[in-house]
Design an enzyme around this catalytic site. Structure first.
Site, PDB file in Angstrom:
ATOM      1  N   HIS A 131      44.614  40.407  40.092  1.00 33.99           N
ATOM      2  CA  HIS A 131      45.460  39.757  41.099  1.00 33.99           C
ATOM      3  C   HIS A 131      46.569  38.893  40.520  1.00 33.99           C
ATOM      4  CE1 HIS A 131      46.553  36.589  44.019  1.00 33.99           C
ATOM      5  NE2 HIS A 131      46.447  37.561  44.901  1.00 33.99           N
ATOM      6  N   HIS A 178      38.843  43.662  50.556  1.00 30.88           N
ATOM      7  CA  HIS A 178      39.921  42.926  49.899  1.00 30.88           C
ATOM      8  C   HIS A 178      39.541  42.605  48.454  1.00 30.88           C
ATOM      9  CE1 HIS A 178      42.223  39.032  49.264  1.00 30.88           C
ATOM     10  NE2 HIS A 178      43.170  39.906  49.503  1.00 30.88           N
TER      11      HIS A 178
HETATM   12  O1  G3P Z   1      47.235  42.962  50.440  1.00 31.49           O
HETATM   13  C1  G3P Z   1      46.827  41.930  51.263  1.00 31.49           C
HETATM   14  C2  G3P Z   1      46.566  40.658  50.489  1.00 31.49           C
HETATM   15  O2  G3P Z   1      45.771  40.963  49.388  1.00 31.49           O
HETATM   16  C3  G3P Z   1      47.836  39.980  50.039  1.00 31.49           C
HETATM   17  O3  G3P Z   1      47.620  38.756  49.412  1.00 31.49           O
HETATM   18  O4  G3P Z   1      47.321  37.283  47.457  1.00 31.49           O
HETATM   19  O5  G3P Z   1      45.331  38.382  48.470  1.00 31.49           O
HETATM   20  O6  G3P Z   1      46.979  39.710  47.175  1.00 31.49           O
HETATM   21  P1  G3P Z   1      46.768  38.513  48.074  1.00 31.49           P
HETATM   22 MG    MG Z   2      46.153  41.687  47.387  1.00 36.20          MG
END
Ligand code: G3P
Ligand code: MG
Length: 232
Positions: free
Chosen positions: A47, A6
């Site tokens: 992000h 992630h």
């Molecule tokens: O793509 C899964 C997750 O990353 C979605 O939430 O805010 O971490 O981008 P966020």
């Molecule tokens: Mg994400």
């Protein structure tokens, strides 16, 4: 269960940077999730809509050129990568899940995907584009019918995973705080893969395994791989 890094291996490296991406590749993950935002002239791997939290810059990503953004420190002296740098570094070693955030000029984005497929820097099987904006996904599916789409949700809709089936999505990506057995069963019945974010705790990994989840997004891919190997 598959393991997706992630924002790269962001538990140990600055999120969405080269070091986090390289670390994930070294671990041998099943895929890397990154976030994509539009700058004035390019697509950047970052992000937030604003530069402030993860870089030394201040202001909205979409109001800067890529060259300007790359002058800022994204952690440990690293730069915010461009989408093309990500393709180059990965060189089709693993699946890339590109999560579209504040991303526009999707025609240019689609063309860049096609170009990288033509240049063999990625295969269609190793591309998964996701978004909370399902209108973006619908547009992309029309433009690139071969593209695998991940429908993101942080809710349990009344009709469960029906919206993802309507989008002709490949997978559904759901928040761990909302997932339940009924949702997983419904999604699987519709032929969708179920991936869950963001999962770092062994107890959560065990629960999601019991639900029959197909994969998890984790900030700690090495540890998560170990936990999965020990599942009962
Ligand atoms: O793509 C899964 C997750 O990353 C979605 O939430 O805010 O971490 O981008 P966020
Ligand atoms: Mg994400």
């Amino acid at each position: 269960m598959k393991v997706f890094a992630h924002r790269g291996a962001s538990g140990h490296f600055p999120e969405n940077t080269q070091s986090a991406i390289m670390a994930a590749l070294n671990i041998g993950v099943d895929g890397i999730e990154v976030d994509v935002q539009s700058a004035l002239d390019d697509y950047m791997i970052i992000h937030d809509t604003w530069l402030d939290r993860t870089t030394t810059g201040k202001g909205k990503v979409c109001l800067f050129t890529a060259a300007h953004i790359m002058q800022f420190d994204a952690g440990n002296g690293e730069k915010v990568p461009t989408l093309q740098q990500l393709f180059n570094w990965n060189n089709n070693q693993t699946l890339l899940n590109l999560e579209l955030k504040h991303t526009f000029q999707l025609e240019n984005f689609a063309a860049q995907l096609e170009q990288n497929i033509a240049n063999k820097l990625i295969t269609a099987d190793n591309l998964l584009v996701s978004s909370f904006d399902h209108h973006q996904l619908a547009w992309l599916k029309q433009r690139l019918p071969w593209l695998n789409m991940g429908a993101l949700t942080a809710s349990i809709p009344l009709h469960y995973a029906k919206f993802a089936e309507q989008l002709a999505a490949y997978s559904i990506h759901i928040d761990k705080n909302f997932i339940n057995q009924a949702f997983v069963d419904d999604a699987k019945q519709r032929g969708l893969k179920v991936y869950c974010y963001t999962v770092d705790k062994p107890a959560d990994i065990q629960l999601l395994h019991n639900y029959g989840v197909d994969g998890v997004f984790t900030n700690y891919p090495a540890a998560t791989k170990q936990h999965i190997a020990q599942l009962s």
